[in-house]
Design an enzyme around this catalytic site. Structure first.
Site, mmCIF file in Angstrom:
data_model
loop_
_atom_site.group_PDB
_atom_site.id
_atom_site.type_symbol
_atom_site.label_atom_id
_atom_site.label_comp_id
_atom_site.label_asym_id
_atom_site.label_seq_id
_atom_site.Cartn_x
_atom_site.Cartn_y
_atom_site.Cartn_z
ATOM 1 N N ARG A 104 24.402 74.299 2.903
ATOM 2 C CA ARG A 104 24.309 75.143 1.485
ATOM 3 C C ARG A 104 22.908 74.804 0.778
ATOM 4 O O ARG A 104 22.189 74.736 1.673
ATOM 5 C CB ARG A 104 25.413 74.196 0.529
ATOM 6 C CG ARG A 104 25.214 72.652 1.023
ATOM 7 C CD ARG A 104 25.479 71.757 -0.155
ATOM 8 N NE ARG A 104 24.277 72.237 -1.365
ATOM 9 C CZ ARG A 104 23.035 71.691 -1.263
ATOM 10 N NH1 ARG A 104 22.514 71.220 -0.405
ATOM 11 N NH2 ARG A 104 22.173 72.075 -2.060
ATOM 12 N N GLY A 105 22.667 75.580 -0.454
ATOM 13 C CA GLY A 105 21.648 75.570 -0.913
ATOM 14 C C GLY A 105 21.115 76.955 -0.604
ATOM 15 O O GLY A 105 21.041 77.485 0.472
ATOM 16 N N ALA A 106 20.419 77.710 -1.531
ATOM 17 C CA ALA A 106 20.411 79.232 -1.551
ATOM 18 C C ALA A 106 19.407 79.569 -0.178
ATOM 19 O O ALA A 106 19.938 80.384 0.460
ATOM 20 C CB ALA A 106 19.691 79.615 -2.549
ATOM 21 N N ARG A 165 29.547 83.772 0.488
ATOM 22 C CA ARG A 165 29.263 83.229 -0.916
ATOM 23 C C ARG A 165 28.909 84.257 -1.851
ATOM 24 O O ARG A 165 27.809 84.943 -1.107
ATOM 25 C CB ARG A 165 28.414 82.027 -1.041
ATOM 26 C CG ARG A 165 29.099 80.751 -0.502
ATOM 27 C CD ARG A 165 28.544 79.505 -0.649
ATOM 28 N NE ARG A 165 28.851 78.623 -1.739
ATOM 29 C CZ ARG A 165 28.191 77.804 -2.329
ATOM 30 N NH1 ARG A 165 27.109 77.261 -1.737
ATOM 31 N NH2 ARG A 165 28.285 77.162 -3.461
ATOM 32 N N GLN A 221 26.533 66.951 -4.863
ATOM 33 C CA GLN A 221 25.387 67.012 -4.055
ATOM 34 C C GLN A 221 24.220 66.246 -4.336
ATOM 35 O O GLN A 221 23.376 65.876 -3.560
ATOM 36 C CB GLN A 221 24.896 68.567 -4.246
ATOM 37 C CG GLN A 221 26.073 69.638 -3.218
ATOM 38 C CD GLN A 221 27.034 70.157 -4.164
ATOM 39 O OE1 GLN A 221 27.296 69.473 -5.317
ATOM 40 N NE2 GLN A 221 27.402 71.453 -4.246
ATOM 41 N N ASP A 234 19.787 79.572 -7.745
ATOM 42 C CA ASP A 234 20.556 80.475 -6.842
ATOM 43 C C ASP A 234 20.498 81.834 -6.911
ATOM 44 O O ASP A 234 20.399 82.738 -5.986
ATOM 45 C CB ASP A 234 21.893 80.077 -6.894
ATOM 46 C CG ASP A 234 22.249 78.937 -6.018
ATOM 47 O OD1 ASP A 234 22.162 77.850 -6.809
ATOM 48 O OD2 ASP A 234 22.622 79.065 -4.966
ATOM 49 N N ASN A 284 22.327 78.644 -11.302
ATOM 50 C CA ASN A 284 22.223 77.250 -10.548
ATOM 51 C C ASN A 284 23.430 76.347 -10.832
ATOM 52 O O ASN A 284 24.290 76.931 -11.541
ATOM 53 C CB ASN A 284 20.897 76.540 -11.070
ATOM 54 C CG ASN A 284 20.592 75.530 -10.078
ATOM 55 O OD1 ASN A 284 20.658 75.746 -8.722
ATOM 56 N ND2 ASN A 284 20.349 74.248 -10.517
ATOM 57 N N LYS A 285 23.672 75.321 -9.973
ATOM 58 C CA LYS A 285 24.515 74.486 -9.843
ATOM 59 C C LYS A 285 25.212 74.192 -11.445
ATOM 60 O O LYS A 285 24.475 73.990 -12.090
ATOM 61 C CB LYS A 285 24.323 73.373 -9.183
ATOM 62 C CG LYS A 285 25.401 72.461 -8.890
ATOM 63 C CD LYS A 285 26.679 72.811 -8.441
ATOM 64 C CE LYS A 285 26.570 73.607 -7.116
ATOM 65 N NZ LYS A 285 27.584 74.240 -6.658
HETATM 66 O O1 MRU Z 1 27.039 75.063 -4.161
HETATM 67 P P1 MRU Z 1 25.538 74.762 -3.652
HETATM 68 O O2 MRU Z 1 25.354 73.312 -3.225
HETATM 69 O O3 MRU Z 1 25.311 75.419 -2.572
HETATM 70 O O4 MRU Z 1 24.483 74.727 -4.788
HETATM 71 C C1 MRU Z 1 23.097 74.522 -4.604
HETATM 72 C C2 MRU Z 1 22.475 74.753 -5.720
HETATM 73 O O5 MRU Z 1 22.742 75.163 -6.942
HETATM 74 C C3 MRU Z 1 20.799 74.672 -5.455
HETATM 75 O O6 MRU Z 1 20.104 74.102 -6.701
HETATM 76 C C4 MRU Z 1 20.239 75.922 -5.258
HETATM 77 O O7 MRU Z 1 20.728 76.340 -4.205
HETATM 78 C C5 MRU Z 1 18.832 75.760 -5.101
HETATM 79 S S1 MRU Z 1 18.688 75.300 -3.509
HETATM 80 C C6 MRU Z 1 16.980 74.948 -3.089
#
Ligand code: MRU
Length: 352
Positions: A48-50, A91, A196, A237, A247-248
């Site tokens: 996970r994470g963009a 996703r 997270q 994201d 973002n999250k």
């Molecule tokens: O659902 P996730 O854990 O993939 O969400 C991730 C985030 O919101 C991060 O802040 C984002 O991807 C930036 S990652 C460097």
């Protein structure tokens, strides 16, 4: 700065990732063998994470097609297109996924023999990974400019080495400031519902020895009112042309709180997170995940089974709440649209 973690590795044509679902209890490496494994890993947040999603998808295209190397040219090309289309559905929000798959799609255009295509797909996936690693380093250097000595930083979700090919986006700045002995302190939002912040960011900071404290998401306002937060650093994201960004979930609340308390609020992201096709945040697709995630805390059920829950995984922060966007090319300040367009003009790959 060398990455503290290698969360995604292509080793002898095997795609290996740290399965983030097991952290912080276990550092478990799993192999993703085909497009179905990659889809499942992305959609269940094993990875996970963009940027990490984009890198994994790019490698995923390559390793899945390796299994199809005996197809003829026409069948191989069709298979590649099908795999790419399939992975795009894993996703919806992180733009890096579409950026990476677009680049893989470009490789498959035209006519080649299968072995040359495979070679080029591998090269492109490695390049996407490497570029992210370099971007992460440049982001950390640019970000240092907004970190005063002794800064107390609030962060949300996980934006570190687990989420990227390098040391992260927002968290790479934290690591750099720590290495440069800026005497920083980090408050880590636990980040409900999937934690997270607690599971991953606290784990990454602790491994490196960065001084930090974990807080519940609902504590941020109290800390800000006390004067304990000097700036907020979050990831992104997807960033729209006008600077609105997804973002999250919970990021928007932090931006409102930071605005109220007069605290600088930055998002941190590489070029691959910018969606130059959309004008503003209204067009960003927001993933809705299974409501059962809200009714649990880890594996423990915390709500009546039959109660309804709502689980948007991201929210959109309007650009007017942003102090700036920290990128590998520098820090973008208002007017965002003009300055984001300038960033796009400078960039490579004919993307868009
Ligand atoms: O659902 P996730 O854990 O993939 O969400 C991730 C985030 O919101 C991060 O802040 C984002 O991807 C930036 S990652 C460097």
């Amino acid at each position: 700065m060398k990455p503290f973690i290698k969360s995604i590795v292509l080793e002898n044509d095997k795609l290996l990732i740290i399965d983030q679902r097991f952290l912080p209890h276990e550092e478990k490496i799993i192999e993703l063998k085909d497009e179905r494994d990659v889809f499942e890993a992305i959609s269940t947040l094993a990875v996970r994470g963009a940027p990490a999603i984009g890198i994994t998808a790019a490698y995923g295209v390559y390793i899945s097609l390796l299994k199809n190397k005996n197809l003829d040219k026409t069948q191989f090309k069709q298979k590649a297109i099908d795999i790419i289309q399939y992975l795009k559905k894993s996703r919806p929000t992180a733009y890096d996924l579409f950026y990476a798959l677009y680049r893989m799609e470009k490789i498959i255009e035209g006519e080649k023999n299968v072995s040359d295509w495979l070679l080029d797909l591998k090269k492109e996936a490695l390049k996407i990974h490497n570029e992210d690693l370099e971007r992460s380093e440049r982001i950390s250097i640019n970000g240092l400019n907004v970190i005063p000595y002794g800064a107390k930083i609030l962060t949300h979700c996980n934006t570190g080495g687990l989420a990227t090919g390098g040391n992260g986006t927002a968290l790479s700045i934290v690591f750099k400031a720590f290495q440069e002995k800026r005497d920083i302190f980090v408050y880590v939002d636990e980040t409900r519902p999937l934690l997270q912040g607690a599971r991953l960011t606290a784990w990454e900071l602790f491994r490196v020895g960065v001084p930090c404290k974990l807080i519940c998401d609902s504590m941020a306002a109290y800390l800000m009112a006390k004067g304990w937060i000097d700036l907020v650093l979050v990831g992104a994201d997807r960033i729209a042309l006008n600077g609105d960004f997804a973002n999250k979930i919970g990021t928007y609340s932090l931006a409102v709180l930071a605005h109220y308390h007069g605290i600088p609020f930055y998002t941190v992201a590489p070029y691959s997170t910018f969606d130059f096709n959309i004008d503003n945040g209204d067009s960003i697709p927001i993933e809705e995940r299974n409501p059962s995630e809200v009714k649990r805390f880890g594996n423990c059920v915390t709500a009546p089974e039959s109660v309804d829950a709502y689980n948007p995984a991201f929210d959109v922060t309007p650009h007017r709440l942003l102090t700036g966007i920290i990128t590998e090319a520098g820090i973008i300040y208002p007017p965002f649209k003009e300055n984001i367009l300038a960033l796009n003009r400078e960039k490579e790959n004919g993307f868009n």
